[in-house]
Design an enzyme around this catalytic site. Structure first.
Site, PDB file in Angstrom:
ATOM      1  N   SER A 138     -38.943   4.078 -43.411  1.00 39.37           N
ATOM      2  CA  SER A 138     -40.117   4.901 -41.992  1.00 39.37           C
ATOM      3  C   SER A 138     -41.367   4.950 -41.927  1.00 39.37           C
ATOM      4  O   SER A 138     -41.958   4.799 -42.750  1.00 39.37           O
ATOM      5  CB  SER A 138     -39.716   6.745 -42.350  1.00 39.37           C
ATOM      6  OG  SER A 138     -40.163   7.633 -41.789  1.00 39.37           O
ATOM      7  N   TYR A 151     -39.080  13.993 -48.896  1.00 45.79           N
ATOM      8  CA  TYR A 151     -38.653  12.994 -47.662  1.00 45.79           C
ATOM      9  C   TYR A 151     -39.525  12.123 -47.998  1.00 45.79           C
ATOM     10  O   TYR A 151     -39.405  10.853 -48.438  1.00 45.79           O
ATOM     11  CB  TYR A 151     -38.854  14.041 -46.426  1.00 45.79           C
ATOM     12  CG  TYR A 151     -38.270  12.411 -45.264  1.00 45.79           C
ATOM     13  CD1 TYR A 151     -37.050  11.994 -45.776  1.00 45.79           C
ATOM     14  CD2 TYR A 151     -39.044  11.998 -45.044  1.00 45.79           C
ATOM     15  CE1 TYR A 151     -36.791  11.031 -44.366  1.00 45.79           C
ATOM     16  CE2 TYR A 151     -38.417  11.036 -43.272  1.00 45.79           C
ATOM     17  CZ  TYR A 151     -37.111  10.708 -43.586  1.00 45.79           C
ATOM     18  OH  TYR A 151     -36.929   9.269 -42.701  1.00 45.79           O
TER      19      TYR A 151
END
Ligand code: NAP
Length: 274
Positions: A138, A151
Site C-alpha cells: 500500500s 495497519y
C-alpha cells in the site's frame, strides 16, 4: 505451456478483479478465499467468458487451508508462475486504543499469513527456476499517518520483507514486486476493524482521520486499475520493485520524496485534517 496463477483474498475488491484480469490474459487462475461460498459470482463470470478459474479455500490465518490448497495446485498443475498475495484488512484506531490481541491478528493476516503462503509456493518456484511474487502492499507501506498504526506497520513490514526477498530469490529466477495502491474503492473501508476504548483520549483525532479517509474513499480508484497494473507487471521481463497505483498514491509518494520529514508531516496534517 499453460501458466498458473494464485490470488489470495479473491472474494472481493482487488483480488476479485485480479483473478478475472489474469484469467482473461490466459492464466489458469486459482481464486482462493476463506469462504468459498463467496466464489459464486466469479465462477459465473468464468463460465460466461470461458475463463479458466478455480475457486479454492485458503484462509491465510489457517495453516491447514494453505497446505491443502497449495498441495492440490502443485499436484494438479505441477507449476506455479504467479502468486498474488492480496488478502488483508485494516485495523483502525490509535495505538493506545488497540489491544495486543487485535495488533497480533492484524500482523497474522497482513504479514505472517502472506509469508506462510509464499513459503508454501517457493519450493515449486525454485524447482522450476521461475515465478513472480506479487505482494499487495500500500502507499501506507511507505508513509505513516495517525489512527492506523497497526495497519501501516504491517505494510511497512511487508515492504522490508519484499525488498529483502528480492535479493534471495533472484538467483533462482524468482521475482518479487510490491503493488502500492492509494485509496481504492473496495469493501476495504466497510470491512475496517475499528478499535476505540470507551474512555479513549483519541476520539477527536480518530474522528478527523475517519472523516478524511471516508472522503478519500468516495473518490477512490477502481480496483480494476490495480488488477491491470498487476497483469502488466507479471508479463514484463524485468518488472520494477514497486508499482504505485492511483493519482493519490503518486502524489503522496512524490511529496515524500521531495520533502524533508518535517515538511512531509505538515503536508500530511494538512491533507488529513483540513
Ligand atoms: N482499498 C484500498 O484502499 C487499499 C489500498 C492499499 C492496499 N490495499 C490492500 O489491498 C488488499 C485487498 O484489499 P481490498 O481493497 O480489495 O479490500 P476487500 O475488498 O475488503 O478485500 C480484502 C480481501 O481479503 C480477504 N481476507 C481478509 N482476511 C483474510 C484471511 N485471513 N484469509 C484470506 N483472505 C482474507 C477478504 O476476504 P473476506 O471476504 O472473507 O473478508 C477479501 O477477499 C489488502 O491487502 C489491502 O490492505 C487496499
Amino acid at each position: 505451456m499453460e501458466k498458473v496463477a494464485i490470488v489470495t483474498g479473491s472474494s472481493s475488491g482487488i483480488g476479485f478483479e485480479t483473478v478475472l484480469a489474469l484469467a482473461r490474459d490466459g492464466y489458469y487462475t486459482y481464486a482462493t478465499m476463506r469462504d468459498t461460498k463467496k466464489g459464486s459470482k466469479i465462477l459465473e463470470i468464468a463460465k460466461k467468458e470461458n475463463l479458466k478459474i478455480e475457486v479454492l479455500q485458503l484462509d491465510v490465518d489457517k495453516d491447514d487451508t494453505i497446505k491443502n490448497s497449495i498441495n492440490k495446485i502443485v499436484g494438479d498443475k505441477k507449476r506455479i508462475d504467479v502468486l498474488v498475495s492480496n488478502a488483508g484488512y485494516g485495523l483502525f484506531g490509535c495505538l493506545e486504543d488497540l489491544s495486543m490481541a487485535d495488533l497480533k491478528s492484524q500482523f497474522e493476516t497482513n504479514f505472517f499469513g502472506l509469508i506462510k503462503v509464499i513459503q508454501a509456493v517457493l519450493p515449486t518456484m525454485r524447482k522450476q527456476r521461475s515465478g513472480i511474487l506479487v505482494n499487495v502492499s500500500s502507499v501506507a507501506g511507505r508513509i505513516g499517518f495517525p489512527a492506523s498504526p497497526a495497519y501501516i506497520s504491517s505494510k511497512f513490514a511487508l515492504e522490508g520483507l519484499s525488498e529483502s526477498m528480492r535479493y534471495e530469490l533472484e538467483p533462482f529466477g524468482i521475482k518479487t514486486i510490491m503493488i502500492e495502491p492509494g485509496v481504492i474503492k473496495t469493501n476495504f473501508f466497510t470491512s475496517l476493524k475499528k478499535s476505540q476504548r470507551p474512555d479513549s483520549a483519541y476520539k477527536e483525532i480518530t474522528e478527523k482521520v475517519m472523516k478524511g479517509l471516508s472522503m478519500m474513499a468516495e473518490m477512490g480508484t477502481p480496483p480494476l486499475e490495480v488488477a491491470r497494473t498487476i497483469v502488466k507487471a507479471v508479463n514484463t521481463e524485468n518488472p520494477l520493485p514497486r508499482y504505485p497505483v492511483g493519482n493519490d498514491a503518486a502524489m503522496f509518494l512524490e511529496a515524500k520524496k521531495n520533502k524533508t520529514d518535517q515538511e512531509f508531516e505538515n503536508y500530511i496534517k494538512k491533507e488529513l485534517y483540513s
